[in-house]
Write a protein that holds these residues in place. Structure first.
Motif, PDB file in Angstrom:
ATOM      1  N   ALA A  16       0.844  -1.190   0.000  1.00 31.71           N
ATOM      2  CA  ALA A  16       0.000   0.000   0.000  1.00 31.71           C
ATOM      3  C   ALA A  16       0.881   1.243   0.000  1.00 31.71           C
ATOM      4  O   ALA A  16       2.004   1.223   0.509  1.00 31.71           O
ATOM      5  CB  ALA A  16      -0.916  -0.014   1.223  1.00 31.71           C
ATOM      6  N   HIS A  20      -1.063   5.204   3.666  1.00 30.49           N
ATOM      7  CA  HIS A  20      -2.356   4.558   3.446  1.00 30.49           C
ATOM      8  C   HIS A  20      -2.783   3.831   4.716  1.00 30.49           C
ATOM      9  O   HIS A  20      -1.928   3.320   5.455  1.00 30.49           O
ATOM     10  CB  HIS A  20      -2.229   3.563   2.285  1.00 30.49           C
ATOM     11  N   GLU A  22      -3.813   0.977   5.099  1.00 26.10           N
ATOM     12  CA  GLU A  22      -3.380  -0.415   5.043  1.00 26.10           C
ATOM     13  C   GLU A  22      -1.876  -0.540   4.855  1.00 26.10           C
ATOM     14  O   GLU A  22      -1.377  -1.596   4.451  1.00 26.10           O
ATOM     15  CB  GLU A  22      -4.108  -1.147   3.909  1.00 26.10           C
ATOM     16  N   TRP A  27      -1.276  -4.599  -0.505  1.00 27.42           N
ATOM     17  CA  TRP A  27      -2.457  -3.861  -0.993  1.00 27.42           C
ATOM     18  C   TRP A  27      -3.168  -4.686  -2.064  1.00 27.42           C
ATOM     19  O   TRP A  27      -4.385  -4.751  -2.110  1.00 27.42           O
ATOM     20  CB  TRP A  27      -1.994  -2.520  -1.529  1.00 27.42           C
ATOM     21  N   SER A 223      -5.439  -5.992   0.744  1.00 27.82           N
ATOM     22  CA  SER A 223      -6.394  -5.233   1.542  1.00 27.82           C
ATOM     23  C   SER A 223      -7.374  -4.465   0.670  1.00 27.82           C
ATOM     24  O   SER A 223      -8.475  -4.139   1.112  1.00 27.82           O
ATOM     25  CB  SER A 223      -5.643  -4.267   2.459  1.00 27.82           C
ATOM     26  N   TRP A 224      -7.003  -4.165  -0.576  1.00 25.52           N
ATOM     27  CA  TRP A 224      -7.917  -3.504  -1.508  1.00 25.52           C
ATOM     28  C   TRP A 224      -9.180  -4.336  -1.675  1.00 25.52           C
ATOM     29  O   TRP A 224     -10.301  -3.817  -1.614  1.00 25.52           O
ATOM     30  CB  TRP A 224      -7.201  -3.310  -2.840  1.00 25.52           C
TER      31      TRP A 224
END
Length: 375
Positions: A16, A20, A22, A27, A223-224
């Motif tokens: 990330a 960010h 995260e 990411w 995590s996106w």
């Protein structure tokens, strides 16, 4: 030092961006939209090892926690879990946590850097652990920060149970059901998506668990993907979808994380009052953003109706089916058909409220009782 997951050293992950929410975990793994599609059709595994985990033990762990968090936990049986909040004296949200009870331990996991308003006269913010320690008094409990010992990962998707069974993990089907693992636990979650299981595993075994789960058929996802499905599921993230004024009713945390009937916890008066009146000042809406300009608003940007600011933007994500979407806190009077502009400076776009995200008029026991007395 900022946290950095060891999984970022494997081939494939994209970290990330700096700053960010995260930061520190993957990411995405090269194709964020394909990862989201797999999460809705197959199974993915997501590194969430940047979360903090506290372990509460002792014979009075449940009766004591019942007094300091927003959820009713005196009867929280082993093998079950829930969600909970710490509120300030005005009923505003300080901390959100997810709870698991297993092996004589109540596990509390939260976003990294969780804080709570101090109960001391000097005020200010404390870490979540410092706040809980300050509230122990003579209770027979012990609180340990086990974030360096345990790491959280999530297996998500309709094939998650098959993948988990192949590595010897089989939680019950009920939401928040918990089963013990060697050195940790597994907890079924009702979000994001239709089937999600959190695994709290020994941090030293993170790479090994990741390999076992991917060998069993779970696709690595970042995590996106988790955030895209979280936003679609109308689940807020503290500090992103909340601000310093947020109360539980505004972001769907009543019932799931805050009990309206139990007393004796900080902020309870606000929770009970708003429940009885039935009219929180704002609600959390899902916004569909105009994607044609190829720009998106940022967290904290205003939501504008005509000449008036009616809300603030929270999480903003690109969804594999819905396109650019966001969560936003907006005034109660904001209607689904309103023509909104969201963003600031050179990132202003048109937005529309998803009508399915607008909460129905909540029952207002207090107002109904008053009307009955008036006849």
């Amino acid at each position: 030092m900022p946290y950095r997951s060891p999984l970022l050293d494997l081939p494939g992950p994209i970290a990330a961006p700096d700053g960010h929410p995260e930061e520190g975990v993957p990411w995405h793994w090269g194709d964020p939209f394909a990862e989201q599609r797999t999460a809705t059709r197959g199974a993915v595994v997501i590194d969430r090892s940047h979360r903090e985990i506290l372990a509460v033990t002792g014979e009075e762990r449940l009766s004591w926690l019942h007094l300091v968090i927003s959820q009713h936990v005196t009867g929280l049986a082993e093998g079950t879990g829930t969600e909970a909040l710490v509120l300030d004296t005005h009923g505003r949200v300080d901390t959100h946590m997810v709870v698991a009870h297993a092996d004589g331990t109540v596990w509390l996991d939260s976003d990294r850097g969780a804080v709570a308003s101090s109960a001391l006269p000097s005020g200010g913010k404390q870490t979540l652990r410092e706040y809980l320690e300050a509230m122990k008094f003579w209770s027979k409990v012990d609180i340990r920060d086990v974030s360096d010992e345990l790491a959280l990962i999530t297996v998500l998707g309709p094939d998650a149970d098959r993948v988990l069974a192949s590595v010897g993990v089989s939680p019950a089907s009920d939401a928040y059901s918990v089963v013990s693992l060697p050195g940790g636990f597994a907890r079924r979650m009702p979000w994001p998506g239709r089937n999600s299981v959190d695994l709290a595993i020994p941090r030293a075994e993170l790479a090994d668990w990741w390999r076992r789960l991917t060998d069993a058929g779970a696709r690595p996802a970042g995590s996106w993907a988790f955030d895209a499905l979280r936003v679609e599921s109308l689940r807020p993230r503290l500090g992103i979808d909340t601000d310093e004024r947020t109360i539980p009713h505004e972001v769907n945390w009543v019932d799931s994380a805050a009990h309206v009937a139990k007393g004796c916890y900080r902020g309870q008066e606000t929770v009970a009052k708003v429940h009885n009146v039935g009219r929180p000042p704002r609600y959390m809406a899902l916004l569909h953003l105009d994607g044609s300009p190829e720009i998106t608003p940022e967290t904290g940007d205003p939501v504008v109706l005509g000449e008036r600011t009616v809300g603030r933007v929270g999480s903003v994500v690109q969804h594999h089916e819905l396109g650019p979407i966001a969560l936003a806190l907006v005034k109660r009077s904001t209607q689904p058909g309103a023509e909104l502009l969201v963003g600031a400076e050179d990132r202003v776009v048109q937005a529309a409220i998803d009508p399915d995200s607008v909460p129905g008029e909540a029952p207002a026991p207090g107002r109904e009782a008053a009307q009955r007395l008036r006849g």
